[in-house]
Design a protein around this motif. Structure first.
Motif, PDB file in Angstrom:
ATOM      1  N   ARG A 368       0.677  -1.114   0.031  1.00 20.33           N
ATOM      2  CA  ARG A 368       0.049  -0.046   0.001  1.00 20.33           C
ATOM      3  C   ARG A 368       0.669   1.159   0.054  1.00 20.33           C
ATOM      4  O   ARG A 368       0.270   2.289  -0.335  1.00 20.33           O
ATOM      5  CB  ARG A 368      -1.115  -0.064   1.059  1.00 20.33           C
ATOM      6  CG  ARG A 368      -0.461   0.271   2.407  1.00 20.33           C
ATOM      7  CD  ARG A 368      -1.511   0.169   3.460  1.00 20.33           C
ATOM      8  NE  ARG A 368      -1.088   0.418   5.050  1.00 20.33           N
ATOM      9  CZ  ARG A 368      -1.642   1.452   5.355  1.00 20.33           C
ATOM     10  NH1 ARG A 368      -2.400   2.532   4.949  1.00 20.33           N
ATOM     11  NH2 ARG A 368      -1.144   1.858   6.817  1.00 20.33           N
ATOM     12  N   TRP A 369       2.148   1.192   0.372  1.00 21.10           N
ATOM     13  CA  TRP A 369       3.068   2.428   0.163  1.00 21.10           C
ATOM     14  C   TRP A 369       4.167   2.183  -0.948  1.00 21.10           C
ATOM     15  O   TRP A 369       4.939   2.904  -1.219  1.00 21.10           O
ATOM     16  CB  TRP A 369       3.881   2.411   1.248  1.00 21.10           C
ATOM     17  CG  TRP A 369       3.119   2.663   2.635  1.00 21.10           C
ATOM     18  CD1 TRP A 369       3.085   1.833   3.813  1.00 21.10           C
ATOM     19  CD2 TRP A 369       2.214   3.588   2.976  1.00 21.10           C
ATOM     20  NE1 TRP A 369       2.245   2.399   4.708  1.00 21.10           N
ATOM     21  CE2 TRP A 369       1.477   3.399   4.225  1.00 21.10           C
ATOM     22  CE3 TRP A 369       1.831   4.738   2.268  1.00 21.10           C
ATOM     23  CZ2 TRP A 369       0.763   4.304   4.942  1.00 21.10           C
ATOM     24  CZ3 TRP A 369       0.697   5.654   2.913  1.00 21.10           C
ATOM     25  CH2 TRP A 369       0.385   5.443   4.174  1.00 21.10           C
ATOM     26  N   PRO A 466       4.979   8.538   4.487  1.00 22.19           N
ATOM     27  CA  PRO A 466       3.769   8.863   3.688  1.00 22.19           C
ATOM     28  C   PRO A 466       2.567   9.395   4.358  1.00 22.19           C
ATOM     29  O   PRO A 466       2.034  10.147   3.817  1.00 22.19           O
ATOM     30  CB  PRO A 466       3.542   7.421   3.008  1.00 22.19           C
ATOM     31  CG  PRO A 466       4.819   6.727   2.980  1.00 22.19           C
ATOM     32  CD  PRO A 466       5.557   7.129   4.042  1.00 22.19           C
ATOM     33  N   GLY A 513       3.616   7.391  -1.312  1.00 21.83           N
ATOM     34  CA  GLY A 513       4.194   6.089  -0.837  1.00 21.83           C
ATOM     35  C   GLY A 513       5.715   6.164  -0.475  1.00 21.83           C
ATOM     36  O   GLY A 513       6.007   7.265  -0.245  1.00 21.83           O
ATOM     37  N   ARG A 514       6.341   5.407  -0.338  1.00 17.63           N
ATOM     38  CA  ARG A 514       7.828   5.351   0.107  1.00 17.63           C
ATOM     39  C   ARG A 514       8.741   5.540  -1.054  1.00 17.63           C
ATOM     40  O   ARG A 514       8.313   4.816  -2.133  1.00 17.63           O
ATOM     41  CB  ARG A 514       8.235   4.061   0.823  1.00 17.63           C
ATOM     42  CG  ARG A 514       7.393   3.956   2.377  1.00 17.63           C
ATOM     43  CD  ARG A 514       8.051   2.945   3.011  1.00 17.63           C
ATOM     44  NE  ARG A 514       6.990   2.908   4.369  1.00 17.63           N
ATOM     45  CZ  ARG A 514       6.173   1.931   4.677  1.00 17.63           C
ATOM     46  NH1 ARG A 514       6.241   0.717   3.924  1.00 17.63           N
ATOM     47  NH2 ARG A 514       5.660   1.904   5.728  1.00 17.63           N
ATOM     48  N   SER A 520       9.823   9.733   1.421  1.00 20.06           N
ATOM     49  CA  SER A 520       8.306   9.718   0.516  1.00 20.06           C
ATOM     50  C   SER A 520       8.374  10.229  -0.631  1.00 20.06           C
ATOM     51  O   SER A 520       8.874  11.307  -0.792  1.00 20.06           O
ATOM     52  CB  SER A 520       7.485  10.164   1.793  1.00 20.06           C
ATOM     53  OG  SER A 520       7.468   9.224   2.917  1.00 20.06           O
ATOM     54  N   LEU A 641      -2.511   2.818  -4.629  1.00 20.46           N
ATOM     55  CA  LEU A 641      -1.821   3.582  -3.735  1.00 20.46           C
ATOM     56  C   LEU A 641      -2.786   4.573  -2.912  1.00 20.46           C
ATOM     57  O   LEU A 641      -3.615   5.111  -3.626  1.00 20.46           O
ATOM     58  CB  LEU A 641      -0.678   4.231  -4.457  1.00 20.46           C
ATOM     59  CG  LEU A 641       0.424   3.374  -4.833  1.00 20.46           C
ATOM     60  CD1 LEU A 641       1.504   4.332  -5.971  1.00 20.46           C
ATOM     61  CD2 LEU A 641       1.130   3.049  -3.671  1.00 20.46           C
TER      62      LEU A 641
END
Length: 673
Positions: A368-369, A466, A513-514, A520, A641
């Motif tokens: 999810r990141w 994030p 995200g990362r 981020s 995302l």
């Protein structure tokens, strides 16, 4: 009838294999007489054993009386003289497999379920396109027809017709479609099938297919009538399914799939549901129904979401459940409705028990990141710990439906998953598949699959997670991260954001995200706003309080507007340096590191963006060499995302500044617009 059959063939009864390992009695030149005798004897006996007992004082149908009494579906063999006479009459030497068949049986009853009598030497005739089917199959040939269409176009007029009595099923032996062994192809077609003719390589392979069809239909009948259909062939095929299951769990999925396909051709009940799990992990969706598993409450959480995910992909907002769930219990249908709603909302979560289940949760957090490669590594490491729900469960197939993890299961990764031994079984560990995300940032300069280049902009922030970005760059104090969304869903949300804003406003909706250890990102593909250097108010200024932030905005040429690439770096709330280039001319502010400055180039033509492209790639490569950052291509293009709406990237026009707004209104025909 009860099981009175024996394996009288002296070989493996699976798929007509003889004791020397050949399938269906085929040799390179076609079945021999001994091979035919073995196959046809077994077929006849299994057919006789499967016939229902006649009613008291009743008689079997006249057509069945003799084969039931003799336990033989064939006829006396044709003599060599009779076969030669037929060949002289036809003006052709018969293909090897049909010729040797006639020498064992001069014709055949019940070739599959829809041919009641197949021709012997006295029933063969030229078809001569009697039904006028050449008009429809293949129809009129185009200027560059395929070899198959050319063969099919002439087949109807030159083929021998072998069906004597049938349910409108044509069986045609084509002397114009011959292989190097001299075998003629067999074509079958029926009006109730309403499809292209089916091609078999030879008469021998046609008969093998009809033997399988007999088995398949008998399995269906036995399930309807609750009468057993058991014989040496069914027992051997069921044993092969059990071996294939262990092969699949041990990572030998190719061998397992081949054995399951063979068993499925005989209609063995478990074979298709098992093989469909392998097929789906290999990226196949056509005719994948998980037969026999969707009605079992134990398997519903594993396979029903996969079927529904494909339904959503193909049919979007169709509220009807797929036909593959027809006949399911009310409880299953109720569960399916809830899963369908979650899939549409992008919130469906796959779960599993034990260590693998914990790995799934960790992988979801990574995905999810944007860390999709790391998520796959997490899942892969835990695969040996996965445990099936019950014996017919081969792999964590439900991952394919997970809203965050499903996109990770590419065909190559599905192969890797299937090749990894599971449930504690020993076996060779496959080599890992390559990561999907390229390092760094330079991939952004690559053209899309269609050959075009798109605009984009992004923000990189150091030392902020994030989840902390909304407080720094959100549109207002109430901004929060939205649920993970695909790029298409994010664009739809973005278009809604613009509906009630001033024409000049540029409210980006960015995926977050990362971007590497301690960094981020916020990224927007194809931003609706246009770059204006004088009006740019990058959110990097606010995001850089107590840290560093990087802004990048790339805009390829669009009509009369030139290309532009902008980079700026802010720290502690102030811009440290920046540059803007069109590939030919570069303007700078502050002490820009020399490594970031694009090399000088010859001026490109006005409509050419090569100079801009070279500068873009150079700056992106230099930036990722200077900072430990990257952007996850796969997550941005295929994954889900979190997104957030940011404040405008361009300030309002000041007094004396002008802007032009163009609005296109689509009218209805005849309304004058």
């Amino acid at each position: 009838m009860t099981d009175t059959s024996e394996d009288r063939t002296g070989g493996d009864p699976t798929s007509g294999r003889t004791s020397d390992g050949r399938t269906g009695g085929r040799t390179s030149d076609g079945p021999t007489g001994e091979d035919w005798q073995s196959l046809l004897t077994r077929w006849s006996q299994e057919w006789a054993d499967a016939q229902p007992e006649p009613a008291p004082e009743g008689e079997p149908p006249a057509r069945d009386a003799e084969p039931l009494r003799t336990r033989w579906l064939g006829f006396p063999p044709a003599s060599e003289e009779r076969i030669r006479a037929l060949e002289e009459k036809l003006g052709h030497r018969l293909p090897p497999s049909y010729r040797t068949f006639l020498a064992v049986s001069d014709g055949w009853r019940y070739a599959g379920g829809f041919v009641w009598l197949l021709a012997g030497t006295d029933g063969v005739r030229w078809h001569e396109d009697a039904a006028g089917l050449s008009e429809y199959f293949p129809g009129e040939l185009d200027d560059d027809p395929s070899p198959h269409d050319v063969l099919l176009a002439g087949m109807w007029g030159r083929a021998l017709q072998l069906d004597v009595e049938s349910d409108a099923l044509y069986v045609l032996l084509d002397p114009g479609d011959v292989d190097e062994a001299g075998e003629w192809a067999v074509y079958t077609w029926a009006p109730w099938h309403a499809d292209q003719p089916t091609r078999h390589d030879s008469f021998g392979t046609f008969m093998e297919a009809m033997y399988r069809e007999f088995h398949h239909l008998e399995v269906s009948r036995s399930e309807r009538t609750r009468t057993p259909f058991v014989n040496a062939t069914t027992r051997a095929q069921d044993a092969a399914v059990d071996r294939a299951r262990l092969d699949a769990l041990g990572g030998r999925y190719e061998r397992a799939s081949a054995a399951l396909a063979e068993a499925d051709s005989f209609g063995r009940p478990r074979a298709r549901g098992l093989r469909d799990q392998i097929r789906r992990l290999l990226g196949e969706t056509y005719m994948v129904y998980f037969q026999g598993l969707t009605a079992d409450p134990m398997y519903v959480p594993e396979v029903v979401p996969v079927l529904l995910a494909e339904h959503v992909r193909m049919r979007g907002g169709d509220d009807r459940l797929p036909h593959t769930l027809t006949g399911a219990s009310e409880a299953v249908l109720e569960t399916a409705d809830g899963i369908l709603r979650q899939l549409r909302e992008g919130t469906y979560r796959y779960t599993a028990e034990g260590p693998f289940g914990r790995a799934v949760e960790e992988a979801r957090e990574q995905a999810r990141w944007g860390e999709t490669d790391a998520a796959w590594h997490t899942l892969r490491a835990a695969l040996p710990e996965w445990r099936p729900l019950s014996p017919d469960h081969l792999a964590p197939i439900g991952l394919c439906a997970d809203s965050l993890l499903g996109a990770l299961i590419t065909r190559e990764r599905g192969q890797e998953l299937l090749a990894t031994p599971r449930t504690g079984l020993a076996g060779d560990i496959p080599a890992p598949t390559a990561d999907l995300d390229p390092p760094g940032l330079a991939w952004l300069a690559d053209a899309d699959p269609g050959g075009s280049r798109r605009s984009y902009r992004f923000l990189l922030v150091e030392g902020v997670a994030p989840a902390g970005l909304p407080a720094l760059i959100g549109a207002d104090d109430t901004t929060a991260l939205d649920a993970p969304a695909t790029s298409w869903e994010a664009r739809r949300l973005s278009s809604g954001d613009q509906d009630h804003t001033a024409p000049w406003a540029d409210r980006a909706r960015m995926a977050v995200g990362r971007a590497g250890p301690g960094w981020s990102f916020a990224f927007e593909p194809r931003p609706s706003g246009r770059f204006h250097e004088q009006r740019l108010t990058s959110p990097a200024l606010a995001a850089s309080a107590g840290t560093r932030a990087v802004t990048v905005w790339s805009q390829p040429p669009d009509g009369l507007r030139p290309a532009v690439f902008h980079l700026s770096v802010a720290q502690d709330g102030e811009e440290r340096y920046g540059l803007t280039t069109d590939g030919t001319t570069t303007t700078t502010r502050g002490p820009v590191p020399e490594s970031l400055l694009p090399p000088s180039a010859q001026p490109p033509a006005p409509s050419d963006d090569h100079g801009h492209h070279r500068a873009e790639r150079h700056i992106l490569e230099a930036l990722s060499a200077e900072l430990p950052v990257h952007l996850p291509r796969f997550a941005l293009t295929h994954g889900r995302l979190h997104t957030l709406r940011t404040r405008p990237w361009n300030r309002p026009p000041q007094p004396g500044e002008t802007y032009l707004t163009v609005r296109i209104v689509r009218g209805q025909p005849g309304d004058g617009r």
